[in-house]
Design an enzyme around this catalytic site. Structure first.
Site, PDB file in Angstrom:
ATOM      1  N   TYR A 181     -21.969   1.162  80.877  1.00  0.00           N
ATOM      2  CA  TYR A 181     -20.866   1.402  79.754  1.00  0.00           C
ATOM      3  C   TYR A 181     -21.575   1.757  78.347  1.00  0.00           C
ATOM      4  O   TYR A 181     -21.308   2.758  77.197  1.00  0.00           O
ATOM      5  CB  TYR A 181     -19.546   0.912  80.727  1.00  0.00           C
ATOM      6  CG  TYR A 181     -17.686   0.873  79.862  1.00  0.00           C
ATOM      7  CD1 TYR A 181     -17.981   2.831  79.349  1.00  0.00           C
ATOM      8  CD2 TYR A 181     -17.811   0.722  78.262  1.00  0.00           C
ATOM      9  CE1 TYR A 181     -16.447   2.167  78.691  1.00  0.00           C
ATOM     10  CE2 TYR A 181     -16.750   0.005  77.491  1.00  0.00           C
ATOM     11  CZ  TYR A 181     -16.204   1.470  78.159  1.00  0.00           C
ATOM     12  OH  TYR A 181     -14.904   1.841  76.989  1.00  0.00           O
ATOM     13  N   LYS A 185     -21.081   4.210  74.228  1.00  0.00           N
ATOM     14  CA  LYS A 185     -20.113   3.530  73.566  1.00  0.00           C
ATOM     15  C   LYS A 185     -21.016   3.262  72.269  1.00  0.00           C
ATOM     16  O   LYS A 185     -20.737   3.893  71.090  1.00  0.00           O
ATOM     17  CB  LYS A 185     -19.725   2.777  74.040  1.00  0.00           C
ATOM     18  CG  LYS A 185     -18.469   2.504  74.559  1.00  0.00           C
ATOM     19  CD  LYS A 185     -17.244   3.940  74.303  1.00  0.00           C
ATOM     20  CE  LYS A 185     -15.420   3.501  75.066  1.00  0.00           C
ATOM     21  NZ  LYS A 185     -15.154   5.019  74.804  1.00  0.00           N
TER      22      LYS A 185
END
Length: 335
Positions: A181, A185
């Site tokens: 993740y 980002k």
């Protein structure tokens, strides 16, 4: 006045049209409701028509001016470039031929896990649903907004348009267990840092009436929440490695309403980078690098304090992970 954090509302939305991806639940839904309360016309986008229909009813009921405001939803899979282009086109047609004034990218979900424990398809899916949904939407939006009009026909008095990304504090401080993740980002932050520079070429072109230039200035923003008590949070907790819960112990998840409220306040101040928790200011300050500053005085102090805190925090985080491995061994294998 901006030097000290004061000034007029930089995101007036009364009578404006706002498009929010990932707007059927979580932070996106909360932001849509709060902007409707401020008089915005709102379009929300997600894959599920059922969730969209339920959300749009709540958004409509929050309208400041029910007789004037309009609301719409679009079902789309934004991992496809064609759908990203379609939502901008459909919103423009619905908005009487005028592109949306604000586009806020909130789509995406978090799949925690150790980098080598998740399959490659999960790593790709995280990049697709987190980074590429935002990048495709931004590309389609900016191509529409930045199309030049005839010299002399644009007005510097036109209200700026706003493109908003939603990243994560992990863009500044990655943690063990967010291998799928955090990189997505961080890539989003990199894109925003590039665009906030590039966009000034188009804004500058508007200051010379002899130039063919866009119809309005464009402002770029990026929001960095910490934990959010979104519908996917419970599932995220089930997937999250035990050591991840240990190292992120200082992060107390906030409600979607609170995150949206703080994000909107930052946008109204005109901030480029917006964090939604006090600890996030130190994390952001320690990792600003070449990113534009919101407030020269505050950011300089935060950068100093954040860098000092990092001297202790980074070894502490690594130490906790080391001690966890020493005590429990590799997860799933025993000692």
């Amino acid at each position: 006045m901006r030097l000290f954090g004061f000034g007029s509302n930089q995101l007036p939305v009364n009578g404006k049209t706002v498009l929010i991806t990932g707007g059927s639940e979580g932070m996106g839904r909360s932001a849509a409701i709060q902007l409707a309360k401020k008089g915005a016309n709102v379009v929300i986008v997600s894959r599920s028509r059922e969730k969209l229909a339920a959300a749009i009813a709540d958004i409509e009921s929050a309208a400041l001016n029910p007789d004037k405001q309009r609301f719409h939803y679009i079902s789309a899979d934004l991992t496809n470039t064609s759908d990203a282009e379609r939502i901008i086109e459909e919103t423009t047609q619905w908005n009487n031929g005028v592109p949306p004034d604000v586009v806020w990218c909130c789509a995406g979900f978090c799949h925690p896990g150790f980098f080598i424990d998740v399959p490659i398809r999960t790593l790709r899916a995280q990049m697709d649903t987190v980074y590429w949904t935002a990048a495709y939407t931004a590309h389609a939006t900016l191509r529409r907004w930045l199309a030049p009009v005839a010299p002399g026909s644009s007005s510097t008095a036109s209200s700026p348009r706003h493109l908003i990304f939603t990243a994560s504090i992990l863009s500044f401080w990655p943690l063990a267990g967010y291998g799928p993740y955090a990189p997505a980002k961080a890539a989003m932050r990199g894109l925003a840092d590039v665009l906030v520079q590039e966009i000034e070429m188009y804004n500058g072109a508007r200051r010379n009436k002899q130039n063919a230039a866009p119809a309005a200035d464009v402002k770029i923003h990026i929001v960095f929440p910490m934990g959010i008590l979104s519908p996917g949070f419970e599932n995220e907790q089930k997937l999250k490695p035990e050591v991840t819960k240990i190292v992120e112990g200082a992060d107390e998840p906030q409600t979607p309403d609170k995150v949206a409220e703080l994000a909107i306040k930052g946008l109204e101040r005109g901030d480029y980078q917006i964090v939604t928790a006090p600890l996030g200011h130190l994390m952001r300050g320690s990792a600003l690098g070449p990113s534009p500053r919101n407030n020269v005085l505050f950011d300089t102090v935060a950068a100093l304090l954040g860098s000092l805190a990092a001297l202790f925090a980074i070894p502490d985080l690594s130490g906790k992970v080391f001690k966890y491995g020493k005590k429990k061994g590799i997860p799933g294998t025993g000692k």
